[in-house]
Design an enzyme around this catalytic site. Structure first.
Site, PDB file in Angstrom:
ATOM      1  N   ARG A  47       0.852  -1.180   0.000  1.00 30.43           N
ATOM      2  CA  ARG A  47       0.000   0.000   0.000  1.00 30.43           C
ATOM      3  C   ARG A  47       0.889   1.232   0.000  1.00 30.43           C
ATOM      4  O   ARG A  47       2.098   1.125   0.150  1.00 30.43           O
ATOM      5  CB  ARG A  47      -0.947  -0.015   1.220  1.00 30.43           C
ATOM      6  CG  ARG A  47      -0.238  -0.510   2.468  1.00 30.43           C
ATOM      7  CD  ARG A  47      -0.520   0.205   3.705  1.00 30.43           C
ATOM      8  NE  ARG A  47      -0.415   1.622   3.603  1.00 30.43           N
ATOM      9  CZ  ARG A  47       0.731   2.304   3.713  1.00 30.43           C
ATOM     10  NH1 ARG A  47       1.888   1.699   3.903  1.00 30.43           N
ATOM     11  NH2 ARG A  47       0.738   3.616   3.623  1.00 30.43           N
ATOM     12  N   GLY A  48       0.231   2.406  -0.118  1.00 35.89           N
ATOM     13  CA  GLY A  48       0.997   3.639  -0.280  1.00 35.89           C
ATOM     14  C   GLY A  48       1.142   3.902  -1.773  1.00 35.89           C
ATOM     15  O   GLY A  48       1.516   3.001  -2.532  1.00 35.89           O
ATOM     16  N   ALA A  49       0.844   5.148  -2.170  1.00 33.88           N
ATOM     17  CA  ALA A  49       0.717   5.444  -3.606  1.00 33.88           C
ATOM     18  C   ALA A  49       1.938   5.031  -4.436  1.00 33.88           C
ATOM     19  O   ALA A  49       1.787   4.298  -5.430  1.00 33.88           O
ATOM     20  CB  ALA A  49       0.392   6.926  -3.785  1.00 33.88           C
ATOM     21  N   ARG A  90      -7.141  -0.508  -7.201  1.00 28.36           N
ATOM     22  CA  ARG A  90      -7.494   0.571  -6.261  1.00 28.36           C
ATOM     23  C   ARG A  90      -7.647   1.857  -7.080  1.00 28.36           C
ATOM     24  O   ARG A  90      -6.802   2.147  -7.923  1.00 28.36           O
ATOM     25  CB  ARG A  90      -6.417   0.752  -5.173  1.00 28.36           C
ATOM     26  CG  ARG A  90      -6.398  -0.372  -4.150  1.00 28.36           C
ATOM     27  CD  ARG A  90      -5.531  -0.028  -2.952  1.00 28.36           C
ATOM     28  NE  ARG A  90      -6.246   0.764  -1.968  1.00 28.36           N
ATOM     29  CZ  ARG A  90      -5.659   1.287  -0.882  1.00 28.36           C
ATOM     30  NH1 ARG A  90      -4.363   1.120  -0.675  1.00 28.36           N
ATOM     31  NH2 ARG A  90      -6.378   1.978  -0.011  1.00 28.36           N
ATOM     32  N   GLN A 197      -2.502   2.425   9.866  1.00 29.56           N
ATOM     33  CA  GLN A 197      -1.186   2.533   9.233  1.00 29.56           C
ATOM     34  C   GLN A 197      -0.214   3.323  10.110  1.00 29.56           C
ATOM     35  O   GLN A 197       0.993   3.103  10.067  1.00 29.56           O
ATOM     36  CB  GLN A 197      -1.289   3.236   7.863  1.00 29.56           C
ATOM     37  CG  GLN A 197      -1.981   2.419   6.799  1.00 29.56           C
ATOM     38  CD  GLN A 197      -3.452   2.726   6.701  1.00 29.56           C
ATOM     39  OE1 GLN A 197      -4.090   3.067   7.702  1.00 29.56           O
ATOM     40  NE2 GLN A 197      -4.023   2.594   5.523  1.00 29.56           N
ATOM     41  N   ASP A 238      -2.277  10.787  -2.296  1.00 26.47           N
ATOM     42  CA  ASP A 238      -2.594   9.747  -3.275  1.00 26.47           C
ATOM     43  C   ASP A 238      -2.890  10.343  -4.640  1.00 26.47           C
ATOM     44  O   ASP A 238      -2.730   9.683  -5.659  1.00 26.47           O
ATOM     45  CB  ASP A 238      -3.768   8.897  -2.791  1.00 26.47           C
ATOM     46  CG  ASP A 238      -3.276   7.939  -1.721  1.00 26.47           C
ATOM     47  OD1 ASP A 238      -3.157   8.372  -0.565  1.00 26.47           O
ATOM     48  OD2 ASP A 238      -2.942   6.792  -2.057  1.00 26.47           O
ATOM     49  N   ASN A 248      -5.860  12.156   0.238  1.00 27.72           N
ATOM     50  CA  ASN A 248      -4.945  11.356   1.071  1.00 27.72           C
ATOM     51  C   ASN A 248      -5.811  10.577   2.060  1.00 27.72           C
ATOM     52  O   ASN A 248      -7.043  10.712   2.100  1.00 27.72           O
ATOM     53  CB  ASN A 248      -3.937  12.260   1.773  1.00 27.72           C
ATOM     54  CG  ASN A 248      -2.804  11.460   2.412  1.00 27.72           C
ATOM     55  OD1 ASN A 248      -2.202  10.604   1.769  1.00 27.72           O
ATOM     56  ND2 ASN A 248      -2.533  11.693   3.684  1.00 27.72           N
ATOM     57  N   LYS A 249      -5.149   9.770   2.853  1.00 27.26           N
ATOM     58  CA  LYS A 249      -5.837   8.881   3.793  1.00 27.26           C
ATOM     59  C   LYS A 249      -6.922   9.611   4.579  1.00 27.26           C
ATOM     60  O   LYS A 249      -6.723  10.744   5.023  1.00 27.26           O
ATOM     61  CB  LYS A 249      -4.789   8.292   4.743  1.00 27.26           C
ATOM     62  CG  LYS A 249      -5.276   7.326   5.783  1.00 27.26           C
ATOM     63  CD  LYS A 249      -6.140   6.207   5.249  1.00 27.26           C
ATOM     64  CE  LYS A 249      -5.523   5.448   4.087  1.00 27.26           C
ATOM     65  NZ  LYS A 249      -6.543   4.578   3.400  1.00 27.26           N
TER      66      LYS A 249
HETATM   67  O1  MRU Z   1      -4.708   3.174   1.978  1.00 25.23           O
HETATM   68  P1  MRU Z   1      -3.229   3.410   1.956  1.00 25.23           P
HETATM   69  O2  MRU Z   1      -2.528   2.901   3.156  1.00 25.23           O
HETATM   70  O3  MRU Z   1      -2.596   2.941   0.659  1.00 25.23           O
HETATM   71  O4  MRU Z   1      -3.097   4.985   1.977  1.00 25.23           O
HETATM   72  C1  MRU Z   1      -1.814   5.554   1.921  1.00 25.23           C
HETATM   73  C2  MRU Z   1      -1.812   7.035   2.039  1.00 25.23           C
HETATM   74  O5  MRU Z   1      -2.831   7.664   2.143  1.00 25.23           O
HETATM   75  C3  MRU Z   1      -0.484   7.709   1.942  1.00 25.23           C
HETATM   76  O6  MRU Z   1      -0.475   8.882   2.680  1.00 25.23           O
HETATM   77  C4  MRU Z   1      -0.181   8.038   0.465  1.00 25.23           C
HETATM   78  O7  MRU Z   1      -0.394   6.936  -0.354  1.00 25.23           O
HETATM   79  C5  MRU Z   1       1.213   8.506   0.289  1.00 25.23           C
HETATM   80  S1  MRU Z   1       2.416   7.238   0.556  1.00 25.23           S
HETATM   81  C6  MRU Z   1       3.927   7.945   0.220  1.00 25.23           C
END
Ligand code: MRU
Length: 353
Positions: A47-49, A90, A197, A238, A248-249
């Protein structure tokens, strides 16, 4: 760091660290087909963009490697099928689409005229995407350094570190760089409901790096700003729309509004690959809705009444007006974002003198 979020294995497999099991277990899983890679993205093994983008690119490399077809047309057809499945994994992080677009360009490049050439070019592009991610994050960390005062108390949301990228991370990369440059920082780690997270992953990474931190519940940020003082917030992204609105999250928007109310600078750290100039503003960003079970259950135990109605958007959009600056590998961007984000891309694309 003593781990890699993802790693290509030369015998033709993609190794992912299963982030769902951290911090209790450090388990690696090897993938050899794109269907399971798409499922790993969807289920948040990875996970994470940026890490999602890297993984999808390697998913395409797996298809290329396994393919038995003999014609370019048949290979392109197999790759197109995989591309569709990976794109559907996603919806919010634009890095997924950005990375797959890069792979598509290689597939359609007339310079790659044979099956063998296309296969080789896909793997080398996937490696280039992962390497770029590492280099870009390092530069974001350096670019953000000047914004972190010594003795800073910093709120961070979700996880944006080595687990979410290759190596340094974006927002956490800035914190790590500040620490490595001798600045004393104290991080207030938003636990980040519902997937935790922050509590599970960010706290684990900060501990590995020896960076002082404290986990707080998401709703505590206002209290800490008012009673104890917070110097800045830094988060990842994201997808950043052309006007600076940032997905973002979930919970990022609340944090930004509270920061604004207390005059605390609110920074977004992200690579250019997260900026989507084709999306004019945040209302056009698709927000992933995830299963109610993420809210109703904790560690498999139901915490809500039976059959309760649940809303579980995985992301929110912070309007640009709450964002003090966007820190990228090409520099720090300040409002007005409509003008300055576009200018950043023009400068990045201009041939160097
Ligand atoms: O649902 P996730 O854990 O993939 O969400 C991640 C985030 O929101 C991060 O802040 C974003 O992807 C940046 S990661 C460098």
């Amino acid at each position: 760091m003593g781990f890699r979020s993802l790693e290509w294995l030369d015998h033709g497999a993609l190794r992912l660290l299963d982030q769902r099991l951290l911090p209790a277990q450090k388990t690696y899983v090897d993938y050899t087909d794109y269907h399971t890679v798409a499922a790993a993205i969807r289920e948040m093994v990875v996970r994470g963009a940026p890490a999602i983008g890297d993984t999808a690119a390697y998913g395409m490399a797996l298809v290329a490697r396994a393919s038995q077809v003999e014609t370019v047309e048949a290979l392109r057809a197999e790759l197109a099928q995989a591309d569709t499945v990976l794109r559907a994994s996603r919806p919010t992080a634009v890095n997924l689409f950005w990375a797959l677009d890069r792979i598509q360009r290689v597939i359609n490049d007339p310079a790659n005229a044979t099956v063998a050439e296309i296969k080789a070019a896909i793997l080398s592009e996937a490696h280039a995407i992962a390497l770029d991610d590492a280099n870009v994050c390092k530069q974001i960390g350096l670019n953000g350094l000047a914004l972190v005062p010594d003795e800073a108390t910093i709120i961070h949301h979700c996880n944006t570190g080595s687990l979410a990228t290759q190596d340094y991370g974006t927002a956490l990369g800035i914190i790590r760089t500040a620490h490595e440059h001798g600045k004393h920082v104290h991080v207030l780690v938003d636990e980040t409901r519902p997937r935790l997270q922050g509590a599970r992953l960010t706290a684990w990474e900060l501990r590995e790096q020896g960076i002082p931190h404290q986990v707080i519940v998401d709703g505590a940020s206002g209290h800490f700003m008012r009673r104890l003082g917070v110097d800045l917030c830094v988060v990842g992204a994201d997808r950043i729309a052309a006007n600076g609105d940032t997905a973002n999250k979930i919970g990022t928007y609340n944090l930004a509004v509270v920061a604004h109310a207390h005059g605390v600078p609110f920074y977004v750290a992200a690579p250019l690959s997260t900026i989507d100039l084709k999306t004019p503003h945040g209302d056009e960003i698709e927000i992933e809705e995830r299963t109610p079970r993420e809210i109703t259950h904790v560690e498999g135990v139901q915490i809500t009444p039976d059959d309760v109605q649940v809303g579980n958007p995985a992301f929110d959009v912070t309007p640009a007006q709450y964002i003090t600056a966007i820190i990228t590998e090409k520099g720090i961007v300040y409002p007005p974002y409509e003008i300055n984000l576009r200018r950043l891309f023009d400068l990045a694309e201009a041939p160097s003198a």
